[in-house]
Write an enzyme that holds these catalytic residues in place. Structure first.
Site, PDB file in Angstrom:
ATOM      1  N   ASP A 277       0.851  -1.191   0.000  1.00  0.00           N
ATOM      2  CA  ASP A 277       0.000   0.000   0.000  1.00  0.00           C
ATOM      3  C   ASP A 277       0.884   1.238   0.000  1.00  0.00           C
ATOM      4  O   ASP A 277       1.636   1.473   0.944  1.00  0.00           O
ATOM      5  CB  ASP A 277      -0.887  -0.018   1.254  1.00  0.00           C
ATOM      6  CG  ASP A 277      -1.970   1.040   1.181  1.00  0.00           C
ATOM      7  OD1 ASP A 277      -1.683   2.159   0.710  1.00  0.00           O
ATOM      8  OD2 ASP A 277      -3.103   0.753   1.594  1.00  0.00           O
TER       9      ASP A 277
ATOM     10  N   GLU B 268      -0.799  -0.876  -4.578  1.00  0.00           N
ATOM     11  CA  GLU B 268      -2.012  -0.111  -4.231  1.00  0.00           C
ATOM     12  C   GLU B 268      -1.742   1.377  -4.086  1.00  0.00           C
ATOM     13  O   GLU B 268      -0.753   1.781  -3.471  1.00  0.00           O
ATOM     14  CB  GLU B 268      -2.584  -0.663  -2.917  1.00  0.00           C
ATOM     15  CG  GLU B 268      -3.774   0.136  -2.407  1.00  0.00           C
ATOM     16  CD  GLU B 268      -4.533  -0.588  -1.318  1.00  0.00           C
ATOM     17  OE1 GLU B 268      -4.607  -1.833  -1.356  1.00  0.00           O
ATOM     18  OE2 GLU B 268      -5.036   0.103  -0.410  1.00  0.00           O
TER      19      GLU B 268
ATOM     20  N   GLU C 161      -9.426   4.305  -2.811  1.00  0.00           N
ATOM     21  CA  GLU C 161      -9.959   4.568  -1.471  1.00  0.00           C
ATOM     22  C   GLU C 161     -10.171   6.058  -1.225  1.00  0.00           C
ATOM     23  O   GLU C 161     -10.960   6.422  -0.356  1.00  0.00           O
ATOM     24  CB  GLU C 161      -9.083   3.926  -0.385  1.00  0.00           C
ATOM     25  CG  GLU C 161      -7.753   4.582  -0.172  1.00  0.00           C
ATOM     26  CD  GLU C 161      -6.893   3.842   0.849  1.00  0.00           C
ATOM     27  OE1 GLU C 161      -6.451   2.727   0.535  1.00  0.00           O
ATOM     28  OE2 GLU C 161      -6.670   4.379   1.943  1.00  0.00           O
TER      29      GLU C 161
ATOM     30  N   ASP D  11     -14.141   3.388  -0.345  1.00  0.00           N
ATOM     31  CA  ASP D  11     -14.467   3.289   1.080  1.00  0.00           C
ATOM     32  C   ASP D  11     -15.918   3.762   1.205  1.00  0.00           C
ATOM     33  O   ASP D  11     -16.232   4.905   0.869  1.00  0.00           O
ATOM     34  CB  ASP D  11     -13.525   4.170   1.897  1.00  0.00           C
ATOM     35  CG  ASP D  11     -13.747   3.993   3.396  1.00  0.00           C
ATOM     36  OD1 ASP D  11     -12.773   3.710   4.107  1.00  0.00           O
ATOM     37  OD2 ASP D  11     -14.914   4.144   3.851  1.00  0.00           O
TER      38      ASP D  11
ATOM     39  N   HIS E 146     -12.348  -0.466   0.671  1.00  0.00           N
ATOM     40  CA  HIS E 146     -11.343  -0.132   1.680  1.00  0.00           C
ATOM     41  C   HIS E 146     -11.973  -0.217   3.067  1.00  0.00           C
ATOM     42  O   HIS E 146     -13.038   0.367   3.293  1.00  0.00           O
ATOM     43  CB  HIS E 146     -10.852   1.296   1.413  1.00  0.00           C
ATOM     44  CG  HIS E 146      -9.967   1.838   2.483  1.00  0.00           C
ATOM     45  ND1 HIS E 146     -10.383   2.810   3.363  1.00  0.00           N
ATOM     46  CD2 HIS E 146      -8.704   1.523   2.832  1.00  0.00           C
ATOM     47  CE1 HIS E 146      -9.382   3.083   4.197  1.00  0.00           C
ATOM     48  NE2 HIS E 146      -8.359   2.314   3.898  1.00  0.00           N
TER      49      HIS E 146
ATOM     50  N   GLU F 251     -11.372  -6.522   2.886  1.00  0.00           N
ATOM     51  CA  GLU F 251     -10.186  -6.104   3.641  1.00  0.00           C
ATOM     52  C   GLU F 251     -10.472  -6.112   5.132  1.00  0.00           C
ATOM     53  O   GLU F 251     -11.564  -5.729   5.557  1.00  0.00           O
ATOM     54  CB  GLU F 251      -9.771  -4.677   3.232  1.00  0.00           C
ATOM     55  CG  GLU F 251      -8.608  -4.168   4.082  1.00  0.00           C
ATOM     56  CD  GLU F 251      -8.144  -2.751   3.777  1.00  0.00           C
ATOM     57  OE1 GLU F 251      -8.893  -1.979   3.128  1.00  0.00           O
ATOM     58  OE2 GLU F 251      -7.027  -2.413   4.212  1.00  0.00           O
TER      59      GLU F 251
HETATM   60  C1  LIG Z   1      -1.759   1.230   5.651  1.00  0.00           C
HETATM   61  C2  LIG Z   1      -2.196   2.401   4.823  1.00  0.00           C
HETATM   62  O1  LIG Z   1      -1.171   3.342   4.782  1.00  0.00           O
HETATM   63  C3  LIG Z   1      -3.463   3.054   5.310  1.00  0.00           C
HETATM   64  O2  LIG Z   1      -3.295   3.494   6.615  1.00  0.00           O
HETATM   65  C4  LIG Z   1      -4.657   2.132   5.223  1.00  0.00           C
HETATM   66  C5  LIG Z   1      -5.005   1.843   3.818  1.00  0.00           C
HETATM   67  O3  LIG Z   1      -4.723   2.595   2.920  1.00  0.00           O
HETATM   68  C6  LIG Z   1      -5.690   0.591   3.502  1.00  0.00           C
HETATM   69  O4  LIG Z   1      -6.145  -0.103   4.406  1.00  0.00           O
HETATM   70  O5  LIG Z   1      -5.802   0.304   2.323  1.00  0.00           O
HETATM   71 MG   LIG Z   2      -4.919   1.580   0.927  1.00  0.00          MG
END
Ligand SMILES: C[C@H](O)[C@H](O)CC(=O)C(=O)O
Ligand SMILES: [Mg+2]
Length: 394
Positions: A214, A240, A268, A291, A318, A338
Site C-alpha cells: 500500500d 495499491e 480509497e 471506502d 477499503h 479487507e
Molecule cells: C496502511 C495504509 O497506509 C493506510 O493506513 C490504510 C489503507 O490505505 C488501507 O487499508 O488500504
Molecule cells: Mg490503501
C-alpha cells in the site's frame, strides 16, 4: 412503515480510533514511518499525525424516525462534517420519509455541488446515507445485506492490512498488505529497503500467500514502475494507491508498465460514480477500492459497483468494517474483503472500529459467516462509554 418520517438528525464528533483509524497512540504500526505525499518534507516523514492525518476525528450521524427508532453511522469528518449535517443537510432529511434514501442522496449531492463533489463533503454525505440504511434496517428488522437484495455467499473471506502479513497468515487470512515505508525522496536506498522488506516477508510466508504493498498516494510513475518491476520476483500481487488520486493519466501509464500478472489497485480516496467512471474508463486499475464511508455511502457504492462490473473490474472496499461487509456479501464482483489490523503490533485481531462500536464482528480464521451479520441494520451499537460532543446543536 412507508409513512414513517424522519424526526431528527443529529451530528456528533468523537476522538480516538474508530472511524478515524489513524488517530492512534505512539508506537502503532499505522503511524510508523509510512511513505506519504508529505514524506518529501523530512519533518513530516516519521509520523502521519505530524502533518494532521487525524485532525478531523470521527463524525457520528444519528437519525431518529417518527416512531422513535434510531439509526446511526460513523465515518471521518469530525466537526466540519457535523457543521455540514446540521446547518445544511438537515433540511433534506428531517420530514422526509424513512424510505426516501435515493431522493435524500440526490438532494444532498446536488445542493453541495458548489463546494463539494469529493473529500469532506462526500464523507459527510456518506455518513448520513449509512445512517439512513441503518435506520431502515432497524425499522424493517432486517440486516442491510437483505435490503440490498440478499447475499450471494454464506461466508466472507479476508486479507489483512498491517505490518505483519506473516502473523496474518497464521491467523487464517488469505493475504497480507503492508504499508510502504520509503518514498521517492529517500532515493535508491529507500527503494532497496522497500524491496528487502518485501523479500523478507516473502521468505516468511512462502510462495503462495498473497502479498501486497500500500503506497498511500506517495509515488510517481517512474518510482512506482521501478518498485513494481523489483517486487515482481517476490510475487507482489498488487501495488495499491501508488499515485495521487488526481493522476488518472499516471495510473493508466502505470497499469501498462507493471509486470504481467501484477494488479494495480486504487480508489480509497476516490468519490462518487463520476470519479470511479474516470478510473474505469481510463483503464487505471484492476481492482477499485471505494471506502463506503467516503465514496458517497451505500447508495452510491451500489452504482459504482455496477459500473465496475460492466468494466470487468473487482470492487474490494477499503476498510470500513460492517459498512462494507454487508455490501461485499451481496456482490459477485467483490469476492473478498479487507480487514485492517488495528492492534498496535498487528499481532491480533481486534474490532476495526474499536472502541466506537459495540457488537462489531471480526473475522475468525480469516473468515466471517454471514449469520453474524444477521441483525437489523448494520447490526452494531454505539458504545455508550464514548464521549459524544454535539458542536452545532440546533
Ligand atoms: C496502511 C495504509 O497506509 C493506510 O493506513 C490504510 C489503507 O490505505 C488501507 O487499508 O488500504
Ligand atoms: Mg490503501
Amino acid at each position: 412503515m412507508g409513512h414513517l418520517t424522519i424526526k431528527h438528525v443529529r451530528a456528533f464528533v468523537l476522538r480516538g480510533g474508530g472511524a478515524d483509524y489513524h488517530d492512534q497512540a505512539d508506537g502503532h504500526w499505522i503511524d510508523d514511518h509510512i511513505s506519504t505525499p508529505m514524506s518529501k518534507y523530512p519533518e513530516y516523514r516519521q509520523s502521519r499525525r505530524s502533518f494532521g492525518i487525524n485532525v478531523l476525528g470521527t463524525l457520528v450521524v444519528e437519525i431518529e424516525a417518527s416512531d422513535g427508532t434510531v439509526g446511526f453511522a460513523v465515518t471521518t469528518g469530525g466537526e466540519p462534517a457535523a457543521y455540514i449535517v446540521e446547518k445544511h443537510l438537515a433540511r433534506f432529511i428531517e420530514g422526509a420519509r424513512v424510505t426516501d434514501i435515493e431522493k435524500i442522496w440526490d438532494q444532498m449531492y446536488q445542493s453541495t455541488l458548489f463546494y463539494g463533489r469529493k473529500g469532506l463533503v462526500i464523507n459527510t454525505i456518506s455518513g448520513v446515507d449509512l445512517a439512513l440504511w441503518d435506520l431502515l434496517g432497524k425499522i424493517r428488522q432486517e440486516p442491510v445485506h437483505q435490503l440490498l437484495g440478499g447475499a450471494v455467499r454464506d461466508e466472507l473471506q479476508f486479507y489483512a492490512t498491517g505490518a505483519r502479513p506473516d502473523l496474518a497468515q497464521k491467523m487464517g487470512f488469505i493475504g497480507g498488505k503492508m504499508p510502504l515505508h520509503h518514498g521517492p525522496s529517500e532515493g535508491e536506498e529507500g527503494l532497496r529497503k522497500n524491496l528487502e522488506a518485501l523479500a523478507t516477508m516473502r521468505e516468511r510466508v512462502g510462495p503462495d500467500f498473497w502479498l501486497m504493498l500500500d503506497c498511500w498516494m506517495s509515488l510517481d510513475v517512474n518510482y512506482a514502475t521501478k518498485l513494481a518491476v523489483g517486487a515482481h520476483e517476490h510475487g507482489l500481487k498488487w501495488i495499491e494507491e501508488a499515485l495521487s488520486p488526481d493522476d488518472y493519466w499516471g495510473y493508466a501509464a502505470l497499469r501498462n508498465n507493471v509486470p504481467k500478472g501484477m494488479l494495480v489497485t486504487t480508489g480509497e480516496h476516490e468519490a462518487t460514480r463520476w470519479g470511479f467512471r474516470m478510473l474505469l474508463e481510463m483503464g487505471c486499475c484492476d481492482i477499485i477500492q471505494p471506502d463506503v464511508g467516503w465514496c458517497g455511502g451505500l447508495t452510491e457504492l451500489v452504482k459504482i459497483s455496477a459500473l465496475a462490473d460492466a468494466h470487468n473490474a473487482m470492487v474490494v472496499p477499503h476498510g470500513s468494517s460492517v459498512y462494507s461487509y454487508h455490501f461485499v456479501a451481496t456482490r459477485h464482483n467483490s469476492p473478498f474483503a479487507e480487514f485492517l489490523m488495528m492492534a498496535p503490533k498487528a499481532d491480533e485481531v481486534v474490532p476495526m472500529f474499536h472502541p466506537q462500536l459495540l457488537g462489531e464482528p471480526v473475522p475468525v480464521n480469516g473468515r466471517m459467516r454471514l449469520s453474524v451479520l444477521d441483525k437489523p441494520g448494520f447490526g452494531v451499537d454505539l458504545n455508550p462509554d464514548c464521549q459524544l460532543h454535539r458542536p452545532y446543536n440546533r
